[in-house]
Structure formats: C-alpha cells, structure tokens
Enzyme design. Structure first.
Site, PDB file in Angstrom:
ATOM      1  N   THR A  18       0.845  -1.204   0.000  1.00 37.23           N
ATOM      2  CA  THR A  18       0.000   0.000   0.000  1.00 37.23           C
ATOM      3  C   THR A  18       0.878   1.252   0.000  1.00 37.23           C
ATOM      4  O   THR A  18       0.549   2.257  -0.607  1.00 37.23           O
ATOM      5  CB  THR A  18      -0.909   0.014   1.256  1.00 37.23           C
ATOM      6  OG1 THR A  18      -1.541  -1.262   1.405  1.00 37.23           O
ATOM      7  CG2 THR A  18      -1.962   1.077   1.160  1.00 37.23           C
ATOM      8  N   ARG A  22       7.924  -2.637   2.557  1.00 35.86           N
ATOM      9  CA  ARG A  22       8.118  -2.832   4.006  1.00 35.86           C
ATOM     10  C   ARG A  22       8.446  -4.277   4.286  1.00 35.86           C
ATOM     11  O   ARG A  22       7.757  -5.177   3.813  1.00 35.86           O
ATOM     12  CB  ARG A  22       6.836  -2.463   4.770  1.00 35.86           C
ATOM     13  CG  ARG A  22       6.617  -0.993   4.775  1.00 35.86           C
ATOM     14  CD  ARG A  22       5.440  -0.590   5.601  1.00 35.86           C
ATOM     15  NE  ARG A  22       5.102   0.771   5.219  1.00 35.86           N
ATOM     16  CZ  ARG A  22       4.022   1.411   5.588  1.00 35.86           C
ATOM     17  NH1 ARG A  22       3.137   0.819   6.369  1.00 35.86           N
ATOM     18  NH2 ARG A  22       3.803   2.642   5.192  1.00 35.86           N
ATOM     19  N   SER A 111       6.526   3.368   8.646  1.00 33.43           N
ATOM     20  CA  SER A 111       5.379   4.074   9.204  1.00 33.43           C
ATOM     21  C   SER A 111       5.087   3.704  10.654  1.00 33.43           C
ATOM     22  O   SER A 111       5.949   3.834  11.509  1.00 33.43           O
ATOM     23  CB  SER A 111       4.172   3.825   8.307  1.00 33.43           C
ATOM     24  OG  SER A 111       3.093   4.593   8.728  1.00 33.43           O
ATOM     25  N   HIS A 112       3.897   3.167  10.884  1.00 33.37           N
ATOM     26  CA  HIS A 112       3.443   2.871  12.247  1.00 33.37           C
ATOM     27  C   HIS A 112       3.942   1.507  12.728  1.00 33.37           C
ATOM     28  O   HIS A 112       3.697   1.136  13.872  1.00 33.37           O
ATOM     29  CB  HIS A 112       1.918   2.884  12.273  1.00 33.37           C
ATOM     30  CG  HIS A 112       1.346   1.964  11.233  1.00 33.37           C
ATOM     31  ND1 HIS A 112       1.429   2.249   9.888  1.00 33.37           N
ATOM     32  CD2 HIS A 112       0.746   0.771  11.333  1.00 33.37           C
ATOM     33  CE1 HIS A 112       0.884   1.260   9.206  1.00 33.37           C
ATOM     34  NE2 HIS A 112       0.469   0.346  10.053  1.00 33.37           N
ATOM     35  N   LYS A 124      10.175   4.201   0.871  1.00 35.75           N
ATOM     36  CA  LYS A 124       9.115   4.750   0.029  1.00 35.75           C
ATOM     37  C   LYS A 124       9.764   5.655  -1.009  1.00 35.75           C
ATOM     38  O   LYS A 124      10.705   6.392  -0.691  1.00 35.75           O
ATOM     39  CB  LYS A 124       8.159   5.620   0.852  1.00 35.75           C
ATOM     40  CG  LYS A 124       7.404   4.868   1.911  1.00 35.75           C
ATOM     41  CD  LYS A 124       6.173   5.630   2.366  1.00 35.75           C
ATOM     42  CE  LYS A 124       6.535   6.769   3.293  1.00 35.75           C
ATOM     43  NZ  LYS A 124       5.328   7.447   3.808  1.00 35.75           N
ATOM     44  N   ASP A 276       2.383   9.249  14.072  1.00 39.13           N
ATOM     45  CA  ASP A 276       3.010   7.924  13.941  1.00 39.13           C
ATOM     46  C   ASP A 276       4.508   8.015  13.631  1.00 39.13           C
ATOM     47  O   ASP A 276       5.093   9.088  13.682  1.00 39.13           O
ATOM     48  CB  ASP A 276       2.289   7.110  12.865  1.00 39.13           C
ATOM     49  CG  ASP A 276       2.535   7.689  11.486  1.00 39.13           C
ATOM     50  OD1 ASP A 276       2.714   8.913  11.387  1.00 39.13           O
ATOM     51  OD2 ASP A 276       2.556   6.926  10.511  1.00 39.13           O
ATOM     52  N   ASP A 278       6.423   8.066  10.910  1.00 33.30           N
ATOM     53  CA  ASP A 278       6.945   9.021   9.936  1.00 33.30           C
ATOM     54  C   ASP A 278       6.131  10.311   9.859  1.00 33.30           C
ATOM     55  O   ASP A 278       6.341  11.123   8.957  1.00 33.30           O
ATOM     56  CB  ASP A 278       7.043   8.371   8.548  1.00 33.30           C
ATOM     57  CG  ASP A 278       5.714   7.855   8.049  1.00 33.30           C
ATOM     58  OD1 ASP A 278       4.856   7.500   8.880  1.00 33.30           O
ATOM     59  OD2 ASP A 278       5.508   7.816   6.817  1.00 33.30           O
ATOM     60  N   ASP A 280       2.887  11.031   9.281  1.00 27.95           N
ATOM     61  CA  ASP A 280       1.779  11.342   8.378  1.00 27.95           C
ATOM     62  C   ASP A 280       0.406  10.994   8.959  1.00 27.95           C
ATOM     63  O   ASP A 280      -0.613  11.428   8.442  1.00 27.95           O
ATOM     64  CB  ASP A 280       1.983  10.705   6.992  1.00 27.95           C
ATOM     65  CG  ASP A 280       2.212   9.214   7.042  1.00 27.95           C
ATOM     66  OD1 ASP A 280       2.172   8.638   8.148  1.00 27.95           O
ATOM     67  OD2 ASP A 280       2.437   8.612   5.965  1.00 27.95           O
ATOM     68  N   ARG A 281       0.378  10.233  10.040  1.00 32.29           N
ATOM     69  CA  ARG A 281      -0.929   9.898  10.641  1.00 32.29           C
ATOM     70  C   ARG A 281      -1.223  10.823  11.821  1.00 32.29           C
ATOM     71  O   ARG A 281      -0.309  11.407  12.396  1.00 32.29           O
ATOM     72  CB  ARG A 281      -0.927   8.465  11.157  1.00 32.29           C
ATOM     73  CG  ARG A 281      -0.764   7.450  10.060  1.00 32.29           C
ATOM     74  CD  ARG A 281      -0.902   6.048  10.618  1.00 32.29           C
ATOM     75  NE  ARG A 281      -0.873   5.095   9.521  1.00 32.29           N
ATOM     76  CZ  ARG A 281      -1.456   3.920   9.532  1.00 32.29           C
ATOM     77  NH1 ARG A 281      -2.109   3.520  10.608  1.00 32.29           N
ATOM     78  NH2 ARG A 281      -1.402   3.117   8.484  1.00 32.29           N
ATOM     79  N   THR A 343      -7.870   2.193  -0.942  1.00 30.77           N
ATOM     80  CA  THR A 343      -6.974   2.489   0.176  1.00 30.77           C
ATOM     81  C   THR A 343      -5.571   2.770  -0.346  1.00 30.77           C
ATOM     82  O   THR A 343      -5.050   2.007  -1.172  1.00 30.77           O
ATOM     83  CB  THR A 343      -6.936   1.284   1.129  1.00 30.77           C
ATOM     84  OG1 THR A 343      -8.227   1.137   1.698  1.00 30.77           O
ATOM     85  CG2 THR A 343      -5.918   1.471   2.234  1.00 30.77           C
ATOM     86  N   GLU A 362      -8.465   9.281   5.246  1.00 30.61           N
ATOM     87  CA  GLU A 362      -8.677   7.840   5.322  1.00 30.61           C
ATOM     88  C   GLU A 362      -8.980   7.438   6.754  1.00 30.61           C
ATOM     89  O   GLU A 362      -8.520   8.090   7.698  1.00 30.61           O
ATOM     90  CB  GLU A 362      -7.422   7.104   4.890  1.00 30.61           C
ATOM     91  CG  GLU A 362      -7.038   7.317   3.449  1.00 30.61           C
ATOM     92  CD  GLU A 362      -5.862   6.430   3.081  1.00 30.61           C
ATOM     93  OE1 GLU A 362      -6.088   5.365   2.509  1.00 30.61           O
ATOM     94  OE2 GLU A 362      -4.720   6.798   3.386  1.00 30.61           O
ATOM     95  N   GLU A 363      -9.677   6.326   6.876  1.00 29.85           N
ATOM     96  CA  GLU A 363      -9.996   5.801   8.202  1.00 29.85           C
ATOM     97  C   GLU A 363      -8.730   5.423   8.979  1.00 29.85           C
ATOM     98  O   GLU A 363      -8.748   5.354  10.196  1.00 29.85           O
ATOM     99  CB  GLU A 363     -10.943   4.611   8.097  1.00 29.85           C
ATOM    100  CG  GLU A 363     -10.533   3.473   7.159  1.00 29.85           C
ATOM    101  CD  GLU A 363      -9.294   2.726   7.528  1.00 29.85           C
ATOM    102  OE1 GLU A 363      -9.131   2.446   8.726  1.00 29.85           O
ATOM    103  OE2 GLU A 363      -8.486   2.428   6.620  1.00 29.85           O
ATOM    104  N   SER A 364      -7.639   5.162   8.259  1.00 29.13           N
ATOM    105  CA  SER A 364      -6.401   4.700   8.885  1.00 29.13           C
ATOM    106  C   SER A 364      -5.603   5.864   9.489  1.00 29.13           C
ATOM    107  O   SER A 364      -4.382   5.888   9.417  1.00 29.13           O
ATOM    108  CB  SER A 364      -5.560   3.935   7.877  1.00 29.13           C
ATOM    109  OG  SER A 364      -5.324   4.752   6.741  1.00 29.13           O
ATOM    110  N   LYS A 375      -0.421  12.484   3.404  1.00 30.75           N
ATOM    111  CA  LYS A 375      -1.205  12.818   4.576  1.00 30.75           C
ATOM    112  C   LYS A 375      -0.281  13.469   5.592  1.00 30.75           C
ATOM    113  O   LYS A 375       0.934  13.305   5.526  1.00 30.75           O
ATOM    114  CB  LYS A 375      -1.915  11.594   5.131  1.00 30.75           C
ATOM    115  CG  LYS A 375      -1.033  10.407   5.444  1.00 30.75           C
ATOM    116  CD  LYS A 375      -1.943   9.226   5.744  1.00 30.75           C
ATOM    117  CE  LYS A 375      -1.185   8.054   6.307  1.00 30.75           C
ATOM    118  NZ  LYS A 375      -0.749   7.103   5.275  1.00 30.75           N
ATOM    119  N   ARG A 495      -8.820  -6.833   7.706  1.00 28.85           N
ATOM    120  CA  ARG A 495      -9.478  -5.654   8.272  1.00 28.85           C
ATOM    121  C   ARG A 495     -10.968  -5.733   7.966  1.00 28.85           C
ATOM    122  O   ARG A 495     -11.356  -6.002   6.818  1.00 28.85           O
ATOM    123  CB  ARG A 495      -8.916  -4.367   7.662  1.00 28.85           C
ATOM    124  CG  ARG A 495      -7.420  -4.194   7.823  1.00 28.85           C
ATOM    125  CD  ARG A 495      -7.055  -2.727   7.724  1.00 28.85           C
ATOM    126  NE  ARG A 495      -5.643  -2.496   7.503  1.00 28.85           N
ATOM    127  CZ  ARG A 495      -4.693  -2.589   8.423  1.00 28.85           C
ATOM    128  NH1 ARG A 495      -5.002  -2.993   9.646  1.00 28.85           N
ATOM    129  NH2 ARG A 495      -3.436  -2.322   8.131  1.00 28.85           N
TER     130      ARG A 495
END
Ligand code: G16
Length: 542
Positions: A18, A22, A111-112, A124, A276, A278, A280-281, A343, A362-364, A375, A495
C-alpha cells in the site's frame, strides 16, 4: 573514491505494498537487498536532477542513508538533500520536493510498524509532485527488481557526515544537509492562523501531543512549543528513538494507550493528539472523547472556512472506500464533489494535481490536503486547533454539534493480525465467490441490499484498479467492508470496517461498540470469521 558496479541477483519479493516496500529489518539488512531496491528506483527515474532523502529515525535509518548516498552519487543524481541527522517526516519530504521542484524523494520508514533489529524497515519513493509513486511507477520498480544484475555504488569514500547543516560533494553529486523542520514549519504558518492559536494556548487551553518517540518530536516542539507558545511539556515522547522506546508508533486507541487514558481521566487536557513513525498519521481526542479519523475528516471539511488556507472554499473532498461516509454528507451540504478511492494515499495524487479536491482522508488515521501530496499528522492537529480557536468550543462540543447537524456515522475497524496468509486469502476468496448470491439475504436482522468488490476508475488518468475490498451494503445505510492489509510484514491482516448511520440525535451518545454490536455479528455470519480464523476477538479495534 571510485564508482563500482557490484554483481547482484534479484530478490523475488520487492513488490511495494500500500505504501512502499516494508519488510523485517533483518530482510533489509540481507546483503544486496536494500541496494537492489534502490538501484531499481534509480533505474526507473526519468529525471535525476535532485532528490530529498531522510527517514523516521528508526533502527538502520542512518546506515541505509550512507548506502543510498553512495549509490546516488554512483548513479549520477545531481544533488541529494538530506534531513539533518537523517530525520525527515513524510509530510516534510513532500513539502521539500514541491518547494524546491525536486525530481523525487526517498523516505526510509515502515510508518506505524515497530522498529529495531526485530522490527520493520521500509523504503518509500515519492515522485516529482511530492506524492507516493503511483501504481504504474511501483510496478515498473518491481519489474526492474526482478531483472537486476548489478548495482552501482561509490567505494573508498568513508562515512558522510549527516549531523551538521552544510554542503559537500560526493563524486559529482552535491550533498546538502538541511534543517528538516524549517520549510515544513513555514508552510504550516502560511496555512493556519498562528496568532489566533497562540491566543488560545495562552488563554488556559491545554493540549498534549504524543510524538511516540518517532519523527514528529522535533517538528512538534518547534511548532507547538516555540512558534505557538504552548508550555514546555506539551509535547511528550518528543525524542526520536531507533526503536520508538519499544512501542508501536501507531496513534490509535491500542498503541497510544497512555494518551487515551489521560484524555479519559478527570484532569484531561482540552486536546490530545498523537502522530506515527513518519509523521503522516494523526489521532485526535478531546476531554473524554475520541474522534474517529472518518469523523475528523468530516469536521475539518465542515469547518474549513475558519482556516486562512482554506477560507475560499473546498473544490471537492476525497476519502478511501473503507472510510465512513461522514464526509460525503458534508460534501452534499457544501455542494461539492466527493470522490471514493481505493486504500492508499497514492490514489489521491491525481485528484489533487487536477485540482478536483482540496481535502482528503482515510480511516487509517490519515488526513491531508492540497498543500502537499502526503497525509499530514501535524497539519491535522493545527487544523483542529484553528477550528477550536475560531469557534471557541471544545472538541466534544464541535463533534456533537457536527453529529446533530449531519447525523452520526458510527464506525469501527476490527483487525485480525498475523494470520496465516492462505487462510486469510481463502476467507476473501470465499466471500468473493459468494457475492452474486448475497443480495436480499439476512444476517442478524440486517438485509443485504448490494454486495460487490470495489474497483476504481481514476477520473484523471482513466486506469481501472480492481480487487480493492469486498463491500456489503445493508438496508438502512449500514455497511461492512472486508479487505486484507497491504502494509504488514509478517502473515496477513484481515481488516473489517463496520459503519452504521444514525440520524436521531438522542441515539448519538451510544458507545460505538454498542451501536455496532449487531453489525459485528452480521459480519461474522457473512464471512464466518471466528470459525475460519479460529479467533474469538480481533487483535486491534480502532
Ligand atoms: C499506508 C497508506 C495509507 C493506508 C494505510 C493502511 O499508511 O499510506 O494510505 O490507508 O497504509 O493500509 P493497509 O490497510 O493496506 O494496511 P502508512 O501511514 O502506513 O504509510
């Protein structure tokens, strides 16, 4: 110092998910693994003028930066901008690519996902518009990784000092170590009403920002404590650590538990937020209230007129398919289009570039806007501060007022992590095969109105993306979505996204787990989750 071509053989598993590639850190440390992937990126770059490079500071960040710098010089990249100390948040990378018109950027982050020798690492690649490489580019990189026979690297040059701001040369390449915070902080100052937010923070309003020992610490301290005058101690866990202090740098109800407990305690500050690995969340909390990311997006859209950067109105909004339809109701009221994408932030890039949307989310736990192509965690917190300062209301008041006006989309995501891959695939496959016969069937009192597998036709480029999650639409507006995560590094994660719309204000105060209980049972009936996975409960509920 000389350019060497090192013989290598392809690894078969370098297909980006996504968001980038990773893997377990140990996989990235396999000789040639990082090098092969980076060479594949360089081989696919059309323009090699200048790139930005940095990461979230996780274990292996700085060794990887050394390797990539030597490879960039060997591959004729004109200039590499490196965040001082190897630190660079994902939104700051996007900001810098756009501000200086770079050819792209490499961000080192999973990321997270947790970090450390036993944790995860990731790479990335972002393109010229500052956003994650779209599918066509990541596919090309993957194809290249399958045929690679050598990579190029500079040998005999020793360690490059990335700890001090300044310029140097490596072979023909200019290396510039820059302050990773200042351009980003300046961008934020241009979008938000810092004077008003400063007034709010001086008026007794209190906030706590949990940087989760990840990349946002230095950014948050500069913006909240130095530029906006919040008292020192507002930012907690502000030092980026290679293993994030042993925690998952994932801002949600499970992994940011300390902050959540504080926000539900009698002495809670007015605003709680976290970001998070990096940066972005984001997660937003008020006194005794958690704002779902889907609701947060809807609230930002409905209150965008309070923010200087968006006061002229929104062109449109976009959300990923599993995100709740709360923002759709706002879009309807504002008479602007609302796009539903698969997504992955990369799908918003074209919509933003074509100026079709201004905000997306996004929901994430991701929210962002046209200001960059990623984001942006701190941006979302500043947006909330700007709204609270202008409306002169608390978080709960703003959210409850929003529900009264638009209705409430009760929402939860249930994650079953670390599943056997074949079992998880089988469950989705079985659902896919059952789709044609699901209409009008009733599960736990919920009648299925329609069911399909989501596909998306990019309105700008026209390409069709298929297989993006199983959607079950129920009579009365409820919805269940099943999909497999594309960001994990071991096993599979299922999910399940659950959503139910409630118009009646007296019913808005229910707990989501109560409001969605019947739907959870319906989901189990439809997908035979417990029986198939042999699990009684999800691993994480957000
Ligand atoms: C990445 C992507 C997001 C996506 C999220 C979850 O976020 O950038 O667009 O929503 O993964 O993806 P999945 O459900 O496939 O695990 P991040 O913050 O991990 O880069």
């Amino acid at each position: 110092m000389q350019v060497k071509a090192i013989k290598t053989a392809p690894f078969k598993d370098q297909k980006p998910g996504t968001s980038g590639l990773r893997k377990k850190t140990s996989v990235f440390k396999t000789p040639g693994y990082l090098e092969n992937f980076i060479q594949s990126i360089f081989d696919c770059m059309k323009e090699k003028r200048a790139i930005v490079l940095g990461g979230d500071g996780r274990y292996y960040n700085n060794e990887a930066i050394q390797t990539i710098l030597k490879m960039a010089a060997a591959n004729g990249i004109g200039k590499v901008l490196v965040g001082k100390g190897g630190i660079l948040s994902t939104p700051a990378a996007s900001c810098v690519i756009r501000k200086y018109g770079l050819s792209g950027g490499i961000i080192l982050s999973a990321s997270h996902n947790p970090g450390g020798p036993e944790g995860d690492f990731g790479v990335k690649f972002n393109i010229q518009n500052g956003g994650p490489a779209p599918e066509a580019v990541t596919e090309a990189i993957f194809r290249r990784s399958l045929e690679i026979t050598e990579y190029k690297i500079i040998e005999g040059c020793g360690e490059i000092d990335i700890g001090k701001v300044g310029k140097s040369r490596l072979h023909q390449t200019e290396i510039e170590i820059f302050d990773p915070v200042s351009d980003y902080a300046a961008l934020m100052e241009g979008l938000f009403d810092f004077e008003r937010i400063n007034g709010l923070l001086r008026s007794g309003f209190s906030m706590r920002f949990d940087a989760m020992n990840a990349v946002t610490g230095p950014y948050a301290e500069e913006i909240f404590e130095r530029r906006l005058g919040a008292p020192s101690g507002t930012v907690i866990n502000g030092t980026p650590l290679p293993d994030f202090g042993g925690r998952h740098p994932d801002p949600n109800l499970t992994y940011a538990k300390g902050l959540v407990d504080l926000m539900f305690s009698p002495g809670a500050p007015d605003l709680g937020a976290a970001s998070d690995g990096d940066g972005d969340r984001n997660m937003i909390l008020g006194k005794g209230i958690f704002v779902t990311p889907s609701d947060s997006l809807a609230v930002l859209a409905a209150n965008a007129d309070t923010v200087p950067g968006y006061k002229d109105g929104l062109k449109g909004v976009a959300r990923s398919m599993p995100t709740s339809a709360a923002v759709d109701r706002v879009a309807e009221t504002l008479h602007i289009p609302c796009y539903e994408t698969p997504t992955g932030w990369k799908y918003f890039g074209n919509l933003l570039d074509a100026d079709l949307v201004t905000l997306c989310g996004e929901e994430s736990f991701g929210t962002g806007s046209i200001h960059i192509r990623e984001k942006d965690g701190l941006w979302a917190v500043l947006f909330w501060l700007n709204i609270l300062a202008t409306r002169n209301k608390g978080v709960a008041e703003v959210v409850q007022g929003h529900w009264r006006r638009f209705g409430r989309n009760f929402y939860q995501r249930h994650d079953y992590e670390d599943l056997d891959q074949d079992t998880a695939r089988l469950l989705i496959e079985r659902l896919r095969n059952a789709l044609p016969g699901l209409k009008n069937k009733v599960f736990n009192g919920y009648e299925i109105e329609a069911a399909d597998e989501f596909s998306y036709e990019d309105p700008v480029e026209g390409g069709l993306i298929t297989g993006q999650g199983i959607r079950i639409m129920l009579k009365g507006g409820a919805r269940i979505v099943f999909r497999l995560s594309g960001t994990g590094t071991s096993g599979a994660t299922l999910r399940i996204y659950l959503e139910r719309y409630e118009k009646v204000p007296d019913l808005h105060i229910q707990e989501p787990k109560d409001a969605l209980r019947g739907l959870v049972s319906a989901a189990d009936g439809i997908a035979r989750i417990k029986e198939t996975l042999k699990r009684d409960e999800p691993t994480v509920i957000t």
